[in-house]
Design an enzyme around this catalytic site. Structure first.
Site, PDB file in Angstrom:
ATOM      1  N   HIS A 129       0.831  -1.202   0.000  1.00 15.78           N
ATOM      2  CA  HIS A 129       0.000   0.000   0.000  1.00 15.78           C
ATOM      3  C   HIS A 129       0.867   1.254   0.000  1.00 15.78           C
ATOM      4  O   HIS A 129       0.617   2.199  -0.748  1.00 15.78           O
ATOM      5  CB  HIS A 129      -0.907  -0.026   1.239  1.00 15.78           C
ATOM      6  N   GLU A 130       1.911   1.250   0.815  1.00 16.87           N
ATOM      7  CA  GLU A 130       2.799   2.411   0.882  1.00 16.87           C
ATOM      8  C   GLU A 130       3.529   2.622  -0.437  1.00 16.87           C
ATOM      9  O   GLU A 130       3.716   3.762  -0.890  1.00 16.87           O
ATOM     10  CB  GLU A 130       3.811   2.234   2.023  1.00 16.87           C
ATOM     11  N   HIS A 133       1.358   4.486  -2.754  1.00 20.98           N
ATOM     12  CA  HIS A 133       1.325   5.934  -2.567  1.00 20.98           C
ATOM     13  C   HIS A 133       2.502   6.608  -3.268  1.00 20.98           C
ATOM     14  O   HIS A 133       2.367   7.710  -3.816  1.00 20.98           O
ATOM     15  CB  HIS A 133       1.361   6.273  -1.075  1.00 20.98           C
ATOM     16  N   GLU A 188      -6.357   6.802  -1.028  1.00 16.92           N
ATOM     17  CA  GLU A 188      -6.245   5.617  -0.188  1.00 16.92           C
ATOM     18  C   GLU A 188      -6.814   4.391  -0.913  1.00 16.92           C
ATOM     19  O   GLU A 188      -6.231   3.306  -0.871  1.00 16.92           O
ATOM     20  CB  GLU A 188      -6.985   5.828   1.141  1.00 16.92           C
TER      21      GLU A 188
END
Length: 271
Positions: A129-130, A133, A188
């Protein structure tokens, strides 16, 4: 060392840094027209991110190369230092707080307490997930916002159209403001999708993303000891809904395996 309430890119949490807490208050809304028109390039984002993460690395306890946390993280992510065209570096902060974040320069930082409660599959999903981003350049927006806030607070560079050098104290303020930044729910959700695809393409267990969100949902449910965690979830999409989203993707791809009831571990998963 003072405790500063911050919101992180994925989780939002408490981080220990030496800089004194800054009250952004009205500063957020007083960025001048000159600053809002700032010419901000990818190179600027990378440069400022390196300065911010350098400050945070110097003001947090980092797990050494022989530390079990570092050994575990390297085992999981050594092959992902070059991922999707990105050059990434990973470190573990030895802290009580549950957190993880990424910067535009490719720096990914994971807190030891997060590793204590997440299985390997869940950690892969969280850091995937990071990475999302960073790949989606959400971190560029976050560091730009942090730079403007730090400049406004000191009434410096507020009328400039280009990024200028910051003093050490300004870098500290920028680092805090960066961690205080939050992504939009759309960003997100896009990072959640990236995480799922990261797991799927690398043949990891995609259900790990589901159980990770279920654990975060349990953390957000309350109790005085969890009040700081619960507060930060107010600015993030509902963790149960995010878990359901992952489940639907996995069912569609024929990868869903019911993990049963999800609970928080009673002992550390990193020893």
């Amino acid at each position: 060392m003072k405790k500063i309430i911050i919101g992180a890119i994925l989780l939002g949490s408490l981080c220990h840094v030496k800089a004194q807490k800054i009250n952004l208050g009205k500063a957020v809304g007083v960025v001048s027209k000159g600053a809002s028109a700032l010419t901000f390039t990818n190179e600027d984002a990378i440069k400022l991110s390196k300065e911010s993460v350098g400050y945070m690395d110097n003001n947090n306890s980092i797990a050494g190369p022989k530390d079990p946390y570092t050994i575990r993280l390297n085992k999981l992510f050594a092959k992902h230092k070059s991922q999707d065209g990105l050059n990434l570096n990973y470190k573990v902060y030895k802290a009580k707080d549950i957190n993880a974040f990424a910067c535009a320069d490719g720096s990914v930082r994971v807190f030891s307490s997060l590793m204590d409660m997440m299985t390997d599959d869940e950690l892969l999903a969280v850091i995937g997930h990071e990475i999302g981003h960073v790949k989606n350049q959400d971190t560029k927006d976050a560091i730009k916002s942090a730079y403007l806030k730090a400049a406004v607070i000191d009434a410096a560079s507020s009328a400039s159209s280009t990024v200028s050098s910051l003093s050490e104290s300004q870098v500290g303020k920028m680092a805090n403001a960066f961690l205080d930044a939050s992504h939009s729910k759309k960003q997100e959700s896009q990072a959640d999708t990236y995480s799922y695809n990261f797991m799927k393409s690398n043949k990891y267990n995609v259900v790990g993303a589901y159980t990770a969100f279920k654990k975060l949902a349990l953390l957000s449910e309350g109790g005085s000891a969890q009040s700081g965690v619960q507060k930060m979830f107010n600015s993030h999409p509902d963790s149960n809904k995010r878990a359901d989203f992952i489940k639907k993707l996995a069912e569609k791809d024929g990868l869903w395996k019911d993990p049963g009831a999800v609970s928080l571990p009673k002992s550390k998963l990193t020893k």
